[in-house]
Enzyme design. Structure first.
Site, PDB file in Angstrom:
ATOM      1  N   THR A   1       0.818  -1.212   0.000  1.00 38.35           N
ATOM      2  CA  THR A   1       0.000   0.000   0.000  1.00 38.35           C
ATOM      3  C   THR A   1       0.853   1.263   0.000  1.00 38.35           C
ATOM      4  OG1 THR A   1      -1.485   1.287   1.420  1.00 38.35           O
ATOM      5  CG2 THR A   1      -0.104  -0.298   2.531  1.00 38.35           C
ATOM      6  N   ASP A   2       0.284   2.343  -0.501  1.00 37.34           N
ATOM      7  CA  ASP A   2       0.992   3.638  -0.444  1.00 37.34           C
ATOM      8  C   ASP A   2       1.071   4.177   0.988  1.00 37.34           C
ATOM      9  OD1 ASP A   2      -1.690   4.359  -0.113  1.00 37.34           O
ATOM     10  OD2 ASP A   2      -1.723   5.808  -1.755  1.00 37.34           O
ATOM     11  N   GLU A   3       0.279   3.589   1.901  1.00 35.31           N
ATOM     12  CA  GLU A   3       0.277   4.110   3.279  1.00 35.31           C
ATOM     13  C   GLU A   3       1.611   3.897   3.980  1.00 35.31           C
ATOM     14  OE1 GLU A   3      -3.164   3.494   5.702  1.00 35.31           O
ATOM     15  OE2 GLU A   3      -4.520   3.593   3.999  1.00 35.31           O
TER      16      GLU A   3
ATOM     17  N   TYR B   1      -1.772  -0.334  11.058  1.00 36.94           N
ATOM     18  CA  TYR B   1      -1.926  -1.024   9.763  1.00 36.94           C
ATOM     19  C   TYR B   1      -0.725  -0.757   8.865  1.00 36.94           C
ATOM     20  CZ  TYR B   1      -3.223  -1.508   4.842  1.00 36.94           C
ATOM     21  OH  TYR B   1      -3.203  -1.807   3.505  1.00 36.94           O
TER      22      TYR B   1
ATOM     23  N   LYS C   1       2.300  -3.220   7.354  1.00 39.76           N
ATOM     24  CA  LYS C   1       2.537  -3.393   5.903  1.00 39.76           C
ATOM     25  C   LYS C   1       3.982  -2.992   5.573  1.00 39.76           C
ATOM     26  CE  LYS C   1       0.073  -4.502   3.043  1.00 39.76           C
ATOM     27  NZ  LYS C   1      -0.278  -5.851   2.497  1.00 39.76           N
TER      28      LYS C   1
HETATM   29  P1  NAD Z   1      -9.613  -7.214   2.398  1.00 36.83           P
HETATM   30  O1  NAD Z   1      -9.574  -6.876   3.843  1.00 36.83           O
HETATM   31  O2  NAD Z   1     -10.853  -6.965   1.622  1.00 36.83           O
HETATM   32  O3  NAD Z   1      -9.245  -8.764   2.192  1.00 36.83           O
HETATM   33  C1  NAD Z   1      -8.175  -9.376   2.857  1.00 36.83           C
HETATM   34  C2  NAD Z   1      -8.344 -10.879   2.705  1.00 36.83           C
HETATM   35  O4  NAD Z   1      -7.220 -11.503   3.370  1.00 36.83           O
HETATM   36  C3  NAD Z   1      -9.610 -11.437   3.339  1.00 36.83           C
HETATM   37  O5  NAD Z   1     -10.240 -12.327   2.457  1.00 36.83           O
HETATM   38  C4  NAD Z   1      -9.111 -12.141   4.593  1.00 36.83           C
HETATM   39  O6  NAD Z   1      -9.920 -13.254   4.948  1.00 36.83           O
HETATM   40  C5  NAD Z   1      -7.724 -12.577   4.145  1.00 36.83           C
HETATM   41  N1  NAD Z   1      -6.796 -12.798   5.259  1.00 36.83           N
HETATM   42  C6  NAD Z   1      -6.494 -11.939   6.283  1.00 36.83           C
HETATM   43  N2  NAD Z   1      -5.613 -12.499   7.126  1.00 36.83           N
HETATM   44  C7  NAD Z   1      -5.333 -13.741   6.624  1.00 36.83           C
HETATM   45  C8  NAD Z   1      -4.498 -14.811   7.039  1.00 36.83           C
HETATM   46  N3  NAD Z   1      -3.763 -14.734   8.157  1.00 36.83           N
HETATM   47  N4  NAD Z   1      -4.450 -15.918   6.272  1.00 36.83           N
HETATM   48  C9  NAD Z   1      -5.198 -16.017   5.144  1.00 36.83           C
HETATM   49  N5  NAD Z   1      -6.022 -15.048   4.705  1.00 36.83           N
HETATM   50  C10 NAD Z   1      -6.085 -13.925   5.441  1.00 36.83           C
HETATM   51  O7  NAD Z   1      -8.362  -6.474   1.760  1.00 36.83           O
HETATM   52  P2  NAD Z   1      -8.172  -5.778   0.328  1.00 36.83           P
HETATM   53  O8  NAD Z   1      -8.677  -4.401   0.391  1.00 36.83           O
HETATM   54  O9  NAD Z   1      -8.652  -6.715  -0.710  1.00 36.83           O
HETATM   55  O10 NAD Z   1      -6.570  -5.691   0.292  1.00 36.83           O
HETATM   56  C11 NAD Z   1      -5.798  -6.737  -0.269  1.00 36.83           C
HETATM   57  C12 NAD Z   1      -4.334  -6.346  -0.213  1.00 36.83           C
HETATM   58  O11 NAD Z   1      -4.137  -5.147  -0.947  1.00 36.83           O
HETATM   59  C13 NAD Z   1      -3.816  -6.066   1.196  1.00 36.83           C
HETATM   60  O12 NAD Z   1      -2.501  -6.579   1.298  1.00 36.83           O
HETATM   61  C14 NAD Z   1      -3.794  -4.556   1.297  1.00 36.83           C
HETATM   62  O13 NAD Z   1      -2.814  -4.106   2.193  1.00 36.83           O
HETATM   63  C15 NAD Z   1      -3.482  -4.175  -0.131  1.00 36.83           C
HETATM   64  N6  NAD Z   1      -3.980  -2.857  -0.575  1.00 36.83           N
HETATM   65  C16 NAD Z   1      -5.286  -2.523  -0.433  1.00 36.83           C
HETATM   66  C17 NAD Z   1      -5.747  -1.301  -0.926  1.00 36.83           C
HETATM   67  C18 NAD Z   1      -7.206  -0.887  -0.807  1.00 36.83           C
HETATM   68  O14 NAD Z   1      -7.529   0.249  -1.141  1.00 36.83           O
HETATM   69  N7  NAD Z   1      -8.115  -1.739  -0.376  1.00 36.83           N
HETATM   70  C19 NAD Z   1      -4.858  -0.435  -1.551  1.00 36.83           C
HETATM   71  C20 NAD Z   1      -3.511  -0.806  -1.667  1.00 36.83           C
HETATM   72  C21 NAD Z   1      -3.096  -2.033  -1.188  1.00 36.83           C
HETATM   73  O1  DAU Z   2      -4.150   3.950   0.374  1.00 35.76           O
HETATM   74  C1  DAU Z   2      -4.369   2.572   0.327  1.00 35.76           C
HETATM   75  C2  DAU Z   2      -5.185   2.148   1.519  1.00 35.76           C
HETATM   76  O2  DAU Z   2      -6.512   2.604   1.280  1.00 35.76           O
HETATM   77  C3  DAU Z   2      -5.177   0.653   1.774  1.00 35.76           C
HETATM   78  O3  DAU Z   2      -3.872   0.242   2.083  1.00 35.76           O
HETATM   79  C4  DAU Z   2      -6.122   0.279   2.915  1.00 35.76           C
HETATM   80  O4  DAU Z   2      -6.170  -1.135   3.075  1.00 35.76           O
HETATM   81  C5  DAU Z   2      -7.495   0.794   2.561  1.00 35.76           C
HETATM   82  O5  DAU Z   2      -8.384   0.535   3.651  1.00 35.76           O
HETATM   83  C6  DAU Z   2      -7.454   2.300   2.285  1.00 35.76           C
HETATM   84  O6  DAU Z   2      -7.108   3.023   3.498  1.00 35.76           O
HETATM   85  P1  DAU Z   2      -7.872   4.375   3.922  1.00 35.76           P
HETATM   86  O7  DAU Z   2      -7.760   4.502   5.371  1.00 35.76           O
HETATM   87  O8  DAU Z   2      -7.455   5.508   3.058  1.00 35.76           O
HETATM   88  O9  DAU Z   2      -9.373   3.965   3.448  1.00 35.76           O
HETATM   89  P2  DAU Z   2     -10.812   4.110   4.143  1.00 35.76           P
HETATM   90  O10 DAU Z   2     -11.794   3.597   3.152  1.00 35.76           O
HETATM   91  O11 DAU Z   2     -10.861   3.551   5.511  1.00 35.76           O
HETATM   92  O12 DAU Z   2     -10.964   5.684   4.269  1.00 35.76           O
HETATM   93  C7  DAU Z   2     -10.782   6.544   3.155  1.00 35.76           C
HETATM   94  C8  DAU Z   2     -10.852   7.976   3.660  1.00 35.76           C
HETATM   95  O13 DAU Z   2     -12.195   8.247   4.084  1.00 35.76           O
HETATM   96  C9  DAU Z   2      -9.995   8.235   4.882  1.00 35.76           C
HETATM   97  O14 DAU Z   2      -9.456   9.542   4.782  1.00 35.76           O
HETATM   98  C10 DAU Z   2     -10.954   8.132   6.060  1.00 35.76           C
HETATM   99  C11 DAU Z   2     -12.252   8.630   5.463  1.00 35.76           C
HETATM  100  N1  DAU Z   2     -13.504   8.030   6.006  1.00 35.76           N
HETATM  101  C12 DAU Z   2     -13.568   6.683   6.131  1.00 35.76           C
HETATM  102  C13 DAU Z   2     -14.724   6.079   6.555  1.00 35.76           C
HETATM  103  C14 DAU Z   2     -14.828   4.575   6.714  1.00 35.76           C
HETATM  104  C15 DAU Z   2     -14.575   8.851   6.286  1.00 35.76           C
HETATM  105  O15 DAU Z   2     -14.534  10.081   6.149  1.00 35.76           O
HETATM  106  N2  DAU Z   2     -15.744   8.255   6.704  1.00 35.76           N
HETATM  107  C16 DAU Z   2     -15.862   6.903   6.858  1.00 35.76           C
HETATM  108  O16 DAU Z   2     -16.949   6.430   7.235  1.00 35.76           O
END
Ligand code: NAD
Ligand code: DAU
Length: 331
Positions: free
Chosen positions: A120-122, A147, A151
């Protein structure tokens, strides 16, 4: 290719499995997923006969080792992913993100298997709200939350295993994804399903925080490009040049769903809330020729709204519990 997809029942992983089955029918896909609260068999409905789904924890060597041994490549999505959950209880993040990635790395090392690690970019921390700077592959790590710290730790383990043990691995750091099958705890699906269930959307703080949104299919097409053409040991940043404030995203959703622009609540801000993320994706574009396809953000949001409107069976069972946890935190 025999692909092992960790976390393939989660949001991005499930979309990756769907697109792989559709676009690469020659691949043999195995998913390993612990089916935590964030993973669901339902997200793989329609492809279940084309893949194998193994329910198991990636941190369990007895689970991960034979699966890796039987694969040509591992695409490692599995993680705990929600910042608010990490603030409430960091422990599962250490387990899945750090110990889990360690177990995956040791297995690919033992068996000489290619790894793509999804990050992630975080890990880079945050940027000034109005500055011109964007994250690049050279930006120092500076994670803010439990988190992003876990990562970042996982990324460092991957880099060390490449250097010390010549593991054939790549890393990608992507910005915020949206699209089908995203858990309704996350910003965009939370607001859509709030409106669909007669609740008011909830904006943290003023809504000035900026995220760089990318459609999940574009993230996954970049992952595929890196898997096929990425250079071992390299990190690639994935983004679609789409910075938006949270307030702007919320007001787009309100407009799409026919609501007034001020029909939402300001709620308690997130502790340590990162101000702005922005990705410079030029390395990926220049070196691997990748470009995002879903560049009309409003249209992609409209399709996402439509997906949630037409799939209440997928998300409605989760809604009350998700909102009850948020309301206990004043959010
Ligand atoms: P998500 O939370 O929707 O899904 C995560 C999945 O991993 C789930 O199905 C969960 O059951 C599984 N999991 C968790 N712990 C586990 C373990 N110990 N063993 C096996 N399975 C396990 O997450 P997502 O949003 O699909 O993110 C997927 C990946 O992409 C993550 O590594 C996250 O850091 C990265 N990522 C997410 C975003 C985003 O915006 N969602 C952006 C950049 C990177
Ligand atoms: O940047 C990549 C990341 O993006 C991933 O690595 C994470 O797994 C993914 O969850 C996401 O992180 P954020 O914290 O940016 O996403 P989230 O959807 O939780 O929130 C997006 C923005 O919206 C953040 O600034 C918080 C705000 N927010 C979130 C929720 C849930 C609100 O204002 N209201 C809300 O109810």
């Amino acid at each position: 290719m025999r692909l092992l997809v960790t976390g393939g029942a989660g949001f991005i992983g499930a979309n990756f499995v769907h697109s792989t089955v559709r676009d690469h029918p020659e691949d043999v896909v195995t998913v390993v997923d612990a089916l935590t609260y964030a993973g669901s068999r339902e997200s793989l409905r329609g492809v279940e006969d084309s893949i194998e789904l193994v329910e198991g924890d990636i941190a369990d060597v007895d689970v991960i080792d034979p699966l890796v041994a039987a694969a040509d490549a591992v695409v490692h999505f599995a993680a705990e992913t929600h910042v608010d959950n990490a603030l409430a209880d960091p422990r599962p993040f250490l387990h899945s993100n750090v110990t889990g990635t360690f177990a995956v790395l040791e297995a690919v090392r033992r068996h000489g298997v290619r790894l793509h690690h999804v990050s992630t970019d975080e890990v880079y921390g945050d940027l000034e709200l109005d500055g011109p700077t964007r994250f690049t592959e050279a930006t120092p790590y500076n994670p803010s939350s439990p988190y992003s710290a876990t990562k970042a730790a996982a990324d460092m383990l991957v880099r060390a295993w490449v250097r010390s043990f010549c593991v054939h691995a790549t890393i990608s750091n992507c910005s915020n994804n949206f699209g089908p099958y995203q858990h309704i705890e996350k910003f965009i699906p939370r607001q859509i399903t709030n409106i669909l269930t007669g609740r008011r959307p909830k904006l943290y703080g003023t809504g000035a925080n900026v995220r760089d949104w990318i459609h999940v299919d574009d993230h996954n097409s970049a992952v595929r490009a890196i898997l096929e053409r990425g250079e071992a040991g390299r990190t690639y940043l994935i983004g679609a040049d789409n910075e938006q404030s949270n307030l702007a995203v919320l007001q787009s959703l309100l407009a799409i769903m026919g609501r007034d622009p001020d029909d939402f609540d300001h709620v308690t801000d997130r502790s340590g809330h990162d101000l702005r993320y922005a990705i410079d994706p030029s390395t990926l574009r220049d070196e691997l020729g990748w470009t995002p396809a879903r560049t009309d953000f409003t249209e992609a949001l409209r399709e996402t709204v439509e997906w949630y409107r037409t799939h209440p069976d997928w998300w409605a069972p989760l809604k009350d519990a998700t909102e009850s946890s948020y309301s206990k935190r004043g959010q």
